[in-house]
Design an enzyme around this catalytic site. Structure first.
Site, PDB file in Angstrom:
ATOM      1  N   ASP A 351      34.055  30.874  40.289  1.00  0.00           N
ATOM      2  CA  ASP A 351      33.749  30.086  41.484  1.00  0.00           C
ATOM      3  C   ASP A 351      32.347  30.388  41.996  1.00  0.00           C
ATOM      4  O   ASP A 351      31.547  29.487  42.265  1.00  0.00           O
ATOM      5  CB  ASP A 351      34.786  30.402  42.569  1.00  0.00           C
ATOM      6  CG  ASP A 351      35.296  29.141  43.244  1.00  0.00           C
ATOM      7  OD1 ASP A 351      34.967  28.045  42.770  1.00  0.00           O
ATOM      8  OD2 ASP A 351      36.027  29.258  44.239  1.00  0.00           O
ATOM      9  N   ASP A 411      42.234  26.347  45.214  1.00  0.00           N
ATOM     10  CA  ASP A 411      42.260  27.269  46.350  1.00  0.00           C
ATOM     11  C   ASP A 411      43.660  27.438  46.922  1.00  0.00           C
ATOM     12  O   ASP A 411      43.885  28.311  47.762  1.00  0.00           O
ATOM     13  CB  ASP A 411      41.312  26.770  47.446  1.00  0.00           C
ATOM     14  CG  ASP A 411      39.873  26.722  46.976  1.00  0.00           C
ATOM     15  OD1 ASP A 411      39.497  27.603  46.186  1.00  0.00           O
ATOM     16  OD2 ASP A 411      39.142  25.801  47.371  1.00  0.00           O
TER      17      ASP A 411
END
Length: 500
Positions: A351, A411
């Site tokens: 990420d 997420d």
């Protein structure tokens, strides 16, 4: 479907920010009584043009549609058409500065430049514009067409730029959806674990269950391989987005329909009515499950057809997305905390790299993750791997590129897998849900921290940067405090620790 579906869900693990500061609003008013009004997105350069913060101080001008010309020469239009008016012309080969000087010399009071391509930042040497006093803004050509069709030929316009809100209440909705999904997915995984423990009384069934579990469990080796494939897929999406986006949309329709069916079938199974069955090909199935399958498939098809309808399609996408996340959190199991640490740690690095490091590598200085999220090169199709909620605060962002607050499925799913492991460990060790509750609270705290940083920095945030440390550290502290770190790290098998 497990690992493959999670793969593309993780391609977007990003919380997107408010828009850039140099976006404003064109407020248009028709000549009818009462007047019909509508707002449109504009791009301007705050170093050249100072716009009022509200309509109270804005000056309206009559709009003159000159999109038949690019205004690269003063001989293209008579000066009488432009005197004291707001003029809209097409974007051409000449510079904004040339257009602005011609428009100003012919008496125009506002210059709008219509673009058929994606709106981009307006930039030129500031000193060249010192003699230009009229406001200059870039607007979509399609918005000019819509303005003429909606408001008529006689339109008055003005420009203003309301300040960006520090916080949008759509974030509260995003927070509730994310935390509820993680909590419910973890709880459902624990319920399934309890049923499995009760069902393995005989050695034969134990062996069958063990074989079944190997098909849905991530080992450390498969975790590393999975993250590597994620990286390759994200890069492929960056270069071949306009083709692969339709593959992702197709996979989302199939996976979300199946996930919605699994979620609703679990609820339908608790209802003691409508259990009539039919037999086909030596198999029996409940009629209500057939209707449920048709309903779930229809929901996915309706979303696919109307996915670009912003007024309501987001609701259906969120429902399908929540079902998708729930099904994966419940189905895809981490065998131990060691695998959780490897998965969450590697995806955290993934990420951060694709959000913060890739701008130093790409030619245009843009993050690969953000580019893929927004649709590279102006592609209008967006990846459907997000929960999205319309922004509730009025600002230029509601008209421009990001009218929604967005949270990637990754997420939710990635920390959700750790929450689910904590819940199953609670069931296996009869630890009164302490791991599950602590990890869920840690996820909520991580989400709040993400929102705070997003509001302060005003740039796209890799949410896993905050969610992963919060959940991993909290789970570790609980295991250390209870003196169960070794068991928690290696994982409890079905034979250990459970009592009916």
């Amino acid at each position: 479907m497990g690992a493959a579906g999670l793969l593309w869900a993780l391609l977007w693990a990003l919380l997107l920010p408010p828009v850039a500061a140099d976006e404003g609003i064109l407020h248009a008013s028709g000549s009818t009584v009462p007047p019909v009004t509508k707002d449109y997105c504009i791009i301007y350069n705050s170093k050249w043009t100072s716009l009022p913060k509200s309509l109270d101080n804005a000056t309206f001008r009559t709009l003159e549609n000159l999109t038949s010309t690019v205004l690269c020469s003063s001989s293209e239009v008579p000066s009488a058409l432009m005197k004291d008016k707001a003029v809209v012309v097409m974007r051409g080969n000449c510079t904004f500065l040339e257009k602005a000087r011609i428009a100003q010399n012919l008496g125009a009071k506002m210059l709008l430049i219509a673009s058929k391509s994606r709106l981009s930042s307006i930039s030129d040497n500031k000193t060249d514009f010192e003699d230009v006093t009229l406001p200059i803004a870039l607007i979509r050509y399609n918005d000019i067409v819509d303005m003429q069709q909606t408001l008529g030929k006689e339109v008055n316009v003005t420009l203003y730029s309301p300040p960006l809100p520090q916080f949008d209440y759509s974030m509260v909705v995003i927070f509730l959806i994310a935390v509820s999904t993680v909590a419910l997915g973890g709880y459902w995984s624990g319920v399934a674990e309890l049923e499995n423990l009760k069902a393995i009384a005989s050695p034969g069934e134990r062996e069958t269950r063990r074989k079944k579990e190997e098909n849905v469990t991530f080992t450390p080796v498969t975790v590393i391989l999975f993250v590597a494939i994620c990286c390759v897929m994200l890069v492929l999406l960056y270069f071949f987005y306009k083709w692969l986006v339709y593959v992702i949309i197709s996979v989302f329709c199939l996976a979300s329909a199946m996930s919605l069916y699994n979620c609703l079938a679990a609820l339908v199974g608790e209802i003691p009515f409508g259990q009539c069955r039919i037999t086909c090909c030596n198999k029996t199935i409940e009629v209500r499950l057939i209707f449920l399958a048709v309903f779930c498939a229809a929901a996915a098809v309706v979303w696919a057809v109307f996915r670009n309808e912003d007024r309501w399609a987001w609701i259906l996408q969120d429902i399908l997305g929540v079902a998708f996340c729930l099904n994966f959190i419940k189905t895809l199991k981490m065998p131990n905390f060691k695998s959780c640490v490897i998965l969450l740690g590697l995806l955290l690095l993934y990420d951060v790299f694709f959000v913060f490091i890739t701008p130093f590598i790409t030619k245009n200085g843009a993050s690969i993750m953000v580019e893929v999220a927004a649709g590279p090169f102006g592609n209008s199709e967006k990846l459907p791997v997000v929960i999205r909620v319309p922004r509730l605060e009025h600002s230029a962002s509601t008209l421009c590129d990001l009218p929604f607050s967005l949270l990637g499925f990754g997420d939710i799913i990635v920390p959700g897998l750790l929450v689910a492991y904590c819940r199953r460990f609670d069931v296996q060790t009869s630890s009164s849900s302490i791991y599950y509750i602590s990890c869920t609270i840690a996820y909520a705290v991580g989400m709040v921290l993400t929102f705070v940083v997003l509001a302060l920095m005003k740039m796209g945030q890799p949410a896993l940067l905050y969610l992963v440390p919060c959940t991993l550290i909290t789970s570790s502290l609980v295991a250390w405090r209870r003196k169960e770190m070794k068991k928690f790290w290696k994982g409890s098998s079905y034979q250990v620790g459970w009592r009916p």
